[in-house]
Design an enzyme around this catalytic site. Structure first.
Site, PDB file in Angstrom:
ATOM      1  N   GLU A 260       6.589   8.508  48.107  1.00  0.00           N
ATOM      2  CA  GLU A 260       6.736   7.166  47.514  1.00  0.00           C
ATOM      3  C   GLU A 260       7.068   7.273  46.034  1.00  0.00           C
ATOM      4  OE1 GLU A 260       3.338   4.662  48.395  1.00  0.00           O
ATOM      5  OE2 GLU A 260       3.156   5.422  50.435  1.00  0.00           O
ATOM      6  N   LEU A 261       8.114   8.030  45.723  1.00  0.00           N
ATOM      7  CA  LEU A 261       8.398   8.326  44.320  1.00  0.00           C
ATOM      8  C   LEU A 261       8.885   7.096  43.540  1.00  0.00           C
ATOM      9  CD1 LEU A 261       8.806  10.416  42.033  1.00  0.00           C
ATOM     10  CD2 LEU A 261      11.058  10.917  43.006  1.00  0.00           C
TER      11      LEU A 261
END
Ligand code: XIL
Length: 367
Positions: A260-261
């Site tokens: 979930e950058l």
């Protein structure tokens, strides 16, 4: 599947060379890892203009940002809603993208009824276990063979490494994780099974996660990967802290998925550094300084931060299987609404016009 993906990457590469067009992330990083994005309904059903071409050029993987969470896919005890899931899988297949289901067991975006009996009292453990197993059976079962990886359990630990006192833990005890992974492996033996969390760079939290994962594996339970959510800030955590997380996870025997950058560029009203949805502050102009646009020096810092991160992940390409951005572009980032609602954030690599932020390939040394 792999053959198809390779052919499509090759074709987009030839096209780019021929036309001198923009480079694609998925092609440029193809020999390192999959490059993914979180998606929502408007993207997968074709209502968001430009989403298809952005997907086509840049991403080799998709994650369901919200639509497969319990509250959306299973809002009532006897009611499932697969409209999003079906469209997600079909769209992913069309784009030959590696598809990630997010998430089966979490304490957020899970309706209250799940943990209560008909009188509204806390559910007994046998009934809650049955509910969880039935949920995994129904949701994973529907997409067996069509969703390649699942975040089976999300956020079961506190930052200091203690068990999070979620209703799952309180009612079922720590055995809920084993139960979830066993059922998941049964429903789709080929799927990559992930334990996902934020702040995995924190040593105490990571130690607890890895201890749990190793002990499951020692009992013969299938658990393949640790998902590092990677909700980062401009200068925090350090590359060294992130690198240590990658090497520790690998040494413990698990794949690393960066799930979930994003990179928050806005001020935080407190020193909260995770992604706890319970934290929420009142909106105020003080916390929303870049409504008219991001100052150039900050954009440069952001682009450099992304290049540094991608270079770090590339150096560990044999450990990192996937790097997924939490949203396609700034206009779709959850950080416009967390931990303060209604802000203008710039947390992704693509701006609100769906253009790659300038200077990224130069910073990567690939101009
Ligand atoms: C977020 C979504 O991006 C938002 O749209 C939603 O309103 C709340 O949840 N950790 C997770 C994700 O695992 O599911 C969360 O996603 C962000 C934090």
């Amino acid at each position: 599947m792999l053959k198809k993906t390779l052919i499509s990457i090759f074709v987009s590469f030839l096209f780019a060379v021929q036309t001198g067009e923009e480079k694609g992330l998925k092609t440029e990083f193809a020999d390192s890892f999959l490059v993914g994005t979180a998606v929502n309904l408007n993207q997968v059903n074709g209502r968001e203009s430009g989403a298809d071409s952005l997907m086509n050029l840049h991403f080799s993987s998709i994650t369901a940002e919200n639509g497969l969470k319990w509250a959306l896919v299973h809002p009532k005890e006897h009611e499932f809603d697969f409209a999003f899931g079906d469209a997600f899988v079909a769209w992913g297949e069309k784009h030959h993208a590696y598809r990630v289901g997010h998430t089966l067991v979490w304490h957020q975006q899970t309706p209250k009824w799940v943990f209560q009996n008909e009188q509204g009292e806390p559910l007994d453990s046998a009934s809650l276990a049955n509910r969880m197993l039935h949920h995994i059976e129904t949701v994973m079962g529907r997409y067996a063979g069509r969703i390649q990886a699942w975040d089976v359990v999300n956020e079961a630990f506190e930052d200091d490494g203690r068990w999070r006192k979620s209703p799952w833990f309180t009612i079922l005890g720590e055995g809920f994780i084993e139960m979830a992974f066993r059922k998941a492996a049964q429903m789709d033996p080929k799927a990559v099974l992930i334990y996902n969390d934020y702040n995995v760079w924190k040593p105490e939290k990571r130690a607890a996660i890895l201890e749990m994962a190793k002990s499951l594996r020692a009992k013969g339970v299938k658990i393949d990967a640790i998902g590092m959510q990677a909700h980062y800030r401009l200068d925090f955590p350090s590359l060294a802290q992130i690198e240590k997380a990658i090497t520790d996870i690998h040494e413990a025997g698990f794949e690393v998925h960066v799930t979930e950058l994003d990179v928050d560029v806005l001020p935080r009203p407190s020193d909260s550094d995770g992604a706890d949805l319970n934290i929420n502050f009142a909106a105020s102009p003080k916390w929303n300084p870049y409504v008219e646009g991001l100052p150039q020096d900050i954009e440069e810092k952001l682009v450099k931060r992304y290049a540094d991160l991608m270079k770090l992940f590339q150096r560990h390409k044999e450990k990192v299987k996937r790097v997924t951005f939490w949203g396609m572009h700034d206009g779709r980032s959850w950080l416009n609404n967390w931990p303060v609602r209604g802000r203008t954030n710039y947390a992704l690599l693509f701006d609100r016009n769906k253009s790659l932020k300038p200077g990224f390939w130069t910073e990567m040394g690939r101009d």
